[in-house]
Design a protein around this motif. Structure first.
Motif, PDB file in Angstrom:
ATOM      1  N   ASP A   5       0.833  -1.206   0.000  1.00 17.02           N
ATOM      2  CA  ASP A   5       0.000   0.000   0.000  1.00 17.02           C
ATOM      3  C   ASP A   5       0.865   1.252   0.000  1.00 17.02           C
ATOM      4  O   ASP A   5       0.565   2.226  -0.680  1.00 17.02           O
ATOM      5  N   LEU A   6       1.926   1.181   0.789  1.00 15.62           N
ATOM      6  CA  LEU A   6       2.831   2.307   0.897  1.00 15.62           C
ATOM      7  C   LEU A   6       3.504   2.574  -0.452  1.00 15.62           C
ATOM      8  O   LEU A   6       3.636   3.728  -0.878  1.00 15.62           O
ATOM      9  N   LEU A   7       3.864   1.496  -1.133  1.00 10.10           N
ATOM     10  CA  LEU A   7       4.502   1.602  -2.448  1.00 10.10           C
ATOM     11  C   LEU A   7       3.536   2.218  -3.466  1.00 10.10           C
ATOM     12  O   LEU A   7       3.901   3.103  -4.226  1.00 10.10           O
ATOM     13  N   VAL A   8       2.280   1.735  -3.439  1.00 11.09           N
ATOM     14  CA  VAL A   8       1.257   2.251  -4.351  1.00 11.09           C
ATOM     15  C   VAL A   8       1.008   3.735  -4.072  1.00 11.09           C
ATOM     16  O   VAL A   8       0.963   4.547  -4.999  1.00 11.09           O
ATOM     17  N   ASN A   9       0.887   4.095  -2.794  1.00  9.09           N
ATOM     18  CA  ASN A   9       0.667   5.494  -2.425  1.00  9.09           C
ATOM     19  C   ASN A   9       1.831   6.376  -2.852  1.00  9.09           C
ATOM     20  O   ASN A   9       1.620   7.489  -3.328  1.00  9.09           O
ATOM     21  N   SER A  10       3.034   5.882  -2.694  1.00 10.96           N
ATOM     22  CA  SER A  10       4.219   6.626  -3.103  1.00 10.96           C
ATOM     23  C   SER A  10       4.224   6.835  -4.616  1.00 10.96           C
ATOM     24  O   SER A  10       4.544   7.925  -5.091  1.00 10.96           O
ATOM     25  N   SER A  11       3.841   5.798  -5.354  1.00  8.60           N
ATOM     26  CA  SER A  11       3.775   5.887  -6.811  1.00  8.60           C
ATOM     27  C   SER A  11       2.743   6.920  -7.236  1.00  8.60           C
ATOM     28  O   SER A  11       2.991   7.744  -8.117  1.00  8.60           O
TER      29      SER A  11
END
Length: 55
Positions: A5-11
């Motif tokens: 989720d953190l990766l998706v949000n960062s993207s």
């Protein structure tokens, strides 16, 4: 929140930042174009006045 989720949000944040940067650049170009147009219009207006003056 897991790391995916953190990766998706960062993207998404990166994409949004990029869009914002592009929009800012376009706004700058548009403002510059508007400035050039108004300067051109003003000069052209003076030219028209001169033509009428000598006509």
């Amino acid at each position: 929140m897991n790391s995916y989720d953190l990766l998706v949000n960062s993207s998404l944040l990166l994409v949004n930042s990029h869009d914002l940067l592009v929009n800012s650049a376009l706004l700058l170009v548009n403002s510059h174009g508007l400035l050039v147009n108004s300067a051109f219009t003003r000069e052209f207006g003076h030219y028209i006045q001169l033509v009428h003056l000598f006509a």
